[in-house]
Design a protein around this motif. Structure first.
Motif, PDB file in Angstrom:
ATOM      1  N   CYS A  36       2.145  20.318  -8.306  1.00  0.00           N
ATOM      2  CA  CYS A  36       1.488  21.003  -7.198  1.00  0.00           C
ATOM      3  C   CYS A  36       0.544  20.028  -6.497  1.00  0.00           C
ATOM      4  N   PHE A  37       0.527  20.082  -5.184  1.00  0.00           N
ATOM      5  CA  PHE A  37      -0.480  19.345  -4.428  1.00  0.00           C
ATOM      6  C   PHE A  37      -1.577  20.342  -4.091  1.00  0.00           C
ATOM      7  N   PHE A  54       0.838  -1.194   0.000  1.00  0.00           N
ATOM      8  CA  PHE A  54       0.000   0.000   0.000  1.00  0.00           C
ATOM      9  C   PHE A  54       0.880   1.254   0.000  1.00  0.00           C
ATOM     10  N   MET A  55       1.941   1.233   0.814  1.00  0.00           N
ATOM     11  CA  MET A  55       2.860   2.373   0.879  1.00  0.00           C
ATOM     12  C   MET A  55       3.507   2.626  -0.482  1.00  0.00           C
ATOM     13  N   MET A  56       3.881   1.578  -1.181  1.00  0.00           N
ATOM     14  CA  MET A  56       4.494   1.732  -2.504  1.00  0.00           C
ATOM     15  C   MET A  56       3.489   2.304  -3.508  1.00  0.00           C
ATOM     16  N   VAL A  57       2.251   1.848  -3.447  1.00  0.00           N
ATOM     17  CA  VAL A  57       1.212   2.368  -4.345  1.00  0.00           C
ATOM     18  C   VAL A  57       0.998   3.865  -4.072  1.00  0.00           C
ATOM     19  N   ILE A  58       0.942   4.233  -2.819  1.00  0.00           N
ATOM     20  CA  ILE A  58       0.770   5.640  -2.452  1.00  0.00           C
ATOM     21  C   ILE A  58       1.979   6.456  -2.900  1.00  0.00           C
ATOM     22  N   PHE A  59       3.169   5.893  -2.751  1.00  0.00           N
ATOM     23  CA  PHE A  59       4.374   6.584  -3.222  1.00  0.00           C
ATOM     24  C   PHE A  59       4.288   6.855  -4.721  1.00  0.00           C
ATOM     25  N   ILE A  60       3.883   5.846  -5.483  1.00  0.00           N
ATOM     26  CA  ILE A  60       3.776   6.007  -6.945  1.00  0.00           C
ATOM     27  C   ILE A  60       2.718   7.054  -7.291  1.00  0.00           C
ATOM     28  N   GLN A  61       1.579   7.024  -6.582  1.00  0.00           N
ATOM     29  CA  GLN A  61       0.537   8.027  -6.807  1.00  0.00           C
ATOM     30  C   GLN A  61       1.081   9.425  -6.522  1.00  0.00           C
ATOM     31  N   THR A  62       1.804   9.576  -5.422  1.00  0.00           N
ATOM     32  CA  THR A  62       2.385  10.871  -5.054  1.00  0.00           C
ATOM     33  C   THR A  62       3.406  11.324  -6.090  1.00  0.00           C
ATOM     34  N   LEU A  63       4.196  10.385  -6.585  1.00  0.00           N
ATOM     35  CA  LEU A  63       5.192  10.699  -7.616  1.00  0.00           C
ATOM     36  C   LEU A  63       4.513  11.176  -8.898  1.00  0.00           C
ATOM     37  N   VAL A  64       3.452  10.485  -9.298  1.00  0.00           N
ATOM     38  CA  VAL A  64       2.726  10.862 -10.517  1.00  0.00           C
ATOM     39  C   VAL A  64       2.119  12.256 -10.363  1.00  0.00           C
TER      40      VAL A  64
END
Length: 154
Positions: free
Chosen positions: A130-131, A113-123
């Motif tokens: 911008c967030f 889950f952490m890796m998926v969130i990392f990839i989402q954040t990277l994208v």
């Protein structure tokens, strides 16, 4: 750029006092919440993934929100990224040198889950640069889903 509110010695003193209050306040939150969670029979993994992680992240929350309100985006984001890198590499590294850390199989789901969130954040970072509020809401919803999942799996 704004003029500093305090001179250097006063800034150091205020920083130390603020840090002490954050540390002790975070510890009080963690101790109290853990006691409440244990009284409900929650698992150590659940306590660590929820109460302890939120309690120890309160300083990052305060720092990032204050920095974001002041328009200091680099500090707001760098604080969170730096803290996570420090936690993963230094804290786990040092802790495992003191005593081997056994990895419960259930943690692998959390790591994925952490890796998926990392990839989402990277994208989001690369695409939008911008967030914004929409990204923030998405992240909070994903956190709520994750929190619900780990509570149910307990």
């Amino acid at each position: 750029m704004n003029e500093p509110k305090f001179n250097v010695p006063m800034s150091v003193a205020v920083s130390i006092i603020g840090l002490a209050l954050i540390i002790f306040g975070g510890q009080w939150v963690v101790d109290s919440a853990t006691s409440i969670a244990r009284s409900f029979g929650l698992s150590e993994t659940l306590i660590g993934l929820t109460i302890i992680s939120v309690g120890t992240s309160l300083p990052e929350l305060v720092t990032s929100v204050v920095a974001a309100r002041k328009g200091q985006s680099d500090i707001a984001l760098g604080n969170v990224i730096g803290s996570n890198i420090f936690n993963i590499l230094f804290i786990i590294g040092l802790s495992s040198m003191v005593n081997p850390i056994e990895i419960a199989p259930v943690i692998f789901t959390d790591l994925i889950f952490m890796m998926v969130i990392f990839i989402q954040t990277l994208v989001i970072s690369m695409k939008q640069k911008c967030f914004n509020k929409k990204a923030g809401i998405t992240m909070l919803v994903l956190f709520a889903i994750y929190l619900t999942y780990i509570i149910i799996r307990n």
